[in-house]
Design an enzyme around this catalytic site. Structure first.
Site, short mmCIF file in Angstrom:
data_model
loop_
_atom_site.label_atom_id
_atom_site.label_comp_id
_atom_site.label_asym_id
_atom_site.label_seq_id
_atom_site.Cartn_x
_atom_site.Cartn_y
_atom_site.Cartn_z
N CYS A 195 0.85 -1.19 0.00
CA CYS A 195 0.00 0.00 0.00
C CYS A 195 0.89 1.25 0.00
O CYS A 195 2.06 1.21 0.37
CB CYS A 195 -0.88 0.03 1.24
SG CYS A 195 -2.07 -1.32 1.35
N GLU A 249 0.81 3.64 2.04
CA GLU A 249 1.23 3.96 3.41
C GLU A 249 2.47 3.15 3.80
O GLU A 249 3.27 3.61 4.62
CB GLU A 249 0.09 3.69 4.40
CG GLU A 249 -1.15 4.54 4.15
CD GLU A 249 -2.14 3.85 3.21
OE1 GLU A 249 -1.73 3.11 2.29
OE2 GLU A 249 -3.35 4.05 3.42
N CYS A 290 -2.54 -0.94 7.27
CA CYS A 290 -1.84 0.34 7.27
C CYS A 290 -2.19 1.19 8.49
O CYS A 290 -1.36 1.97 8.95
CB CYS A 290 -2.11 1.08 5.97
SG CYS A 290 -1.28 0.27 4.59
ZN LIG Z 1 -2.97 -0.56 3.32
#
Ligand SMILES: [Zn+2]
Length: 142
Positions: A55, A57, A99
């Site tokens: 991701c 993040e 995240c």
């Molecule tokens: Zn994520």
């Protein structure tokens, strides 16, 4: 500390344009402000295995540590104080569960996360979280 949310959102939108998202076609960018005034960014990086997808993040948290001055290497401080996550079209996105956990260790429950209804503390998005205090309390003596 004054948080320039429009700058953070713009930085997130810019890095979303660098995402590698050939499978979902959902480009995501994340930008975070640190306690010492640095802005760190990350974008999502997909993988044909899907399970290895990162991701935005994840990239942001890696950039947070990678960009620390030499004397602060390996430290948790200064932490993130504000984060904006956006899609390729600039619309705010909420961090996924994994995240939120990553961001908790990078900024604590007071980390402000931009949402479509405005910034909210991460503690509201991840209540009763597992953290390093739980780990310390349950670690068996070695
Ligand atoms: Zn994520």
């Amino acid at each position: 500390m004054k948080i320039d949310w429009s700058h953070l959102r713009a930085a997130a939108a810019d890095v979303a344009g660098r995402a590698y998202a050939p499978y979902s076609q959902l480009r995501v960018g994340a930008a975070g402000l640190t306690g010492d005034g640095r802005v760190v960014t990350g974008c999502n990086v997909e993988n044909a295995s899907f399970g290895l997808t990162l991701c935005a993040e994840c990239g942001l948290v890696s950039a947070l540590h990678a960009s620390r001055p030499a004397g602060q290497a390996g430290s948790a401080e200064p932490a993130l104080v504000a984060v904006a996550v956006v899609a390729g079209d600039g619309a705010a996105l909420l961090p996924c569960g994994r995240c939120r956990q990553l961001l908790l260790e990078a900024g604590g429950p007071g980390l402000l996360v931009d949402t479509a209804r405005g910034p909210v503390p991460l503690g509201e998005l991840l209540p009763a979280a597992f953290d390093n205090a739980d780990l310390s309390a349950r670690r068996e003596p070695g």
